[in-house]
Scaffold this active site. Structure first.
Site, mmCIF file in Angstrom:
data_model
loop_
_atom_site.group_PDB
_atom_site.id
_atom_site.type_symbol
_atom_site.label_atom_id
_atom_site.label_comp_id
_atom_site.label_asym_id
_atom_site.label_seq_id
_atom_site.Cartn_x
_atom_site.Cartn_y
_atom_site.Cartn_z
ATOM 1 C CD1 TRP A 276 -27.343 83.718 -64.610
ATOM 2 C CD2 TRP A 276 -25.817 82.299 -63.789
ATOM 3 N NE1 TRP A 276 -27.937 82.988 -63.609
ATOM 4 C CE2 TRP A 276 -27.032 82.114 -63.095
ATOM 5 C CE3 TRP A 276 -24.721 81.528 -63.443
ATOM 6 C CZ2 TRP A 276 -27.175 81.166 -62.071
ATOM 7 C CZ3 TRP A 276 -24.854 80.579 -62.417
ATOM 8 C CH2 TRP A 276 -26.065 80.415 -61.751
ATOM 9 C CE LYS B 271 -31.617 78.163 -64.291
ATOM 10 N NZ LYS B 271 -30.357 78.793 -64.649
ATOM 11 C CG ASP C 29 -25.050 80.633 -70.039
ATOM 12 O OD1 ASP C 29 -26.004 79.848 -70.265
ATOM 13 O OD2 ASP C 29 -24.720 80.983 -68.889
HETATM 14 C C1 LIG Z 1 -29.014 78.797 -64.139
HETATM 15 C C2 LIG Z 1 -27.991 79.370 -65.034
HETATM 16 C C3 LIG Z 1 -26.674 78.898 -65.032
HETATM 17 C C4 LIG Z 1 -26.183 77.833 -64.083
HETATM 18 O O1 LIG Z 1 -26.803 76.627 -64.284
HETATM 19 P P1 LIG Z 1 -26.400 75.346 -63.403
HETATM 20 O O2 LIG Z 1 -27.117 74.266 -64.103
HETATM 21 O O3 LIG Z 1 -26.881 75.596 -62.019
HETATM 22 O O4 LIG Z 1 -24.937 75.196 -63.481
HETATM 23 C C5 LIG Z 1 -25.782 79.463 -65.923
HETATM 24 N N1 LIG Z 1 -26.168 80.425 -66.763
HETATM 25 C C6 LIG Z 1 -27.421 80.902 -66.795
HETATM 26 C C7 LIG Z 1 -27.783 81.975 -67.762
HETATM 27 C C8 LIG Z 1 -28.374 80.388 -65.936
HETATM 28 O O5 LIG Z 1 -29.633 80.857 -65.968
#
Ligand SMILES: *Cc1c(COP(=O)(O)O)cnc(C)c1O
Length: 360
Positions: A102, A196, A172
């Site tokens: 990521w 998540k 993030d």
């Molecule tokens: C799932 C995830 C993303 C991407 O999320 P989307 O909603 O599919 O854009 C980005 N960063 C992390 C750490 C993730 O777990």
């Protein structure tokens, strides 16, 4: 009705009581005669739902004054491009640390707009540790410093907030948001996709410090423009209303659980229990540096990968589903977000021990 234990990395399990409440309110939200899905985002009912969700989130995280909370679309991936556009200001580049997939995606998207200085990258080719802060090559002129708190695919998590003070800290937090208390005042910006740990896909929460709202590039699209969205209470266009409502129910549920301190203790217990079971035998293995193992995503491999399919089939039959590892890593991955009860982790460990007895 039998609910399975769903170990999916995302979209992931939601609390059963939240889903039950949503089901109960589906046709008629509190006497309005309509579903939340059918409401105007500008009507009193939805404005009340939205405001309560924001307040509950602020309470949970103890968000200090001087931060805006935005409820946007486009997922965390949308933020990979929105962040450089909004935060670059009159600077040229930003610092990013690469700790996994990521991080890499965030870096690649940022490079479309700005120069990126990768401050460090794990020496381990699979990125299964985090380089010591003393080795990071930061740029004192960076517009901001970006990191991914929890790498969902490899299960690598920063055990603490990095001690960065040369630039606003941007994080993030998609796969660890609300899993434990955090000190929001340390951050310039936090973002997290809902699917998540706190809701359905289609919603991303951005918590941004007020002083960072004035530096967007002029061509930043309005739906991605933090200042415009802040001024419009995240409604410069139609927001993801239903996802926002469900996230609100999850925030209320987290408060009812005793808040993030209580939730964090439970998450720590769940993770420890599973890692101890993995470490207790050579039949299973988790390859991540123990100092940075994730509380949320626990990858593991079987010593004999020829047993993988049997493991997944038998686990699924036992009500333990979506344990297959990410296609880039293989093996298994148990995602044990807030909504995964301790009973789910115990059932998984029981199953793993019984499977080893049968096949070890
Ligand atoms: C799932 C995830 C993303 C991407 O999320 P989307 O909603 O599919 O854009 C980005 N960063 C992390 C750490 C993730 O777990």
């Amino acid at each position: 009705m039998a609910r399975i234990f769903n170990f999916s990395a995302g979209p992931a399990m939601l609390p059963t009581s939240v889903l039950a409440q949503a089901a109960e309110e589906m046709l008629d939200w509190q006497g309005t005669g309509m579903s939340v899905m059918e409401m105007s985002h500008r009507g009193n009912a939805f404005v009340e739902i939205a405001a309560k969700a924001e307040q509950d989130l602020r309470d949970l995280l103890q968000v200090p004054a001087g931060y805006r909370v935005l409820f946007l679309q486009g997922g965390a991936t949308g933020q990979f491009s929105a962040i450089p556009k909004n935060l670059i200001g009159d600077k040229r580049s930003a610092d990013y640390i690469n700790t996994g997939s990521w991080s890499k995606k965030a870096i690649a998207e940022a490079k479309q707009t700005i120069d990126v200085n990768v401050v460090a990258q794990s020496a381990n080719q699979h990125l299964l540790d985090i380089p010591a802060e003393s080795t990071w090559q930061c740029d004192p002129q960076a517009a901001y410093f970006h990191y991914c708190a929890n790498e969902t695919i490899t299960g690598v998590e920063f055990p603490a907030i990095p001690a960065v003070d040369h630039a606003p800290l941007v994080c993030d937090m998609s796969s660890t948001f609300l899993s434990r208390p955090i000190d929001v005042s340390r951050f310039g910006l936090i973002y997290a996709g809902a699917q998540k740990n706190f809701g359905p896909a289609g919603l991303v929460v951005v918590i941004v410090r007020d002083d960072l709202l004035d530096r967007a590039q002029p061509d930043t699209p309005s739906v991605w423009h933090y200042q415009l969205q802040a001024e419009a209470d995240s409604m410069s266009n139609t927001p993801p209303t239903y996802s926002w409502y469900i996230a609100g129910l999850v925030f209320q549920w987290l408060k009812d659980q005793g808040g993030l301190a209580a939730v964090g203790e439970r998450n720590e217990r769940k993770a420890r229990y599973l890692y101890e079971a993995i470490d207790a035998t050579d039949f299973y293995h988790n390859p991540v540096d123990p100092a940075v193992r994730s509380w949320m995503n626990v990858p593991f491999v079987l010593a004999d990968s020829a047993l993988d399919k049997l493991f997944l089939d038998e686990a699924a039959a036992a009500g333990l589903q979506t344990l297959k590892g990410h296609r880039s890593v293989g093996g298994m991955r148990a995602s044990i977000y807030n909504a995964m009860p301790e009973a789910g982790v115990e059932a998984l460990v029981d199953f793993m021990q019984a499977f080893e007895k049968r096949h070890g």
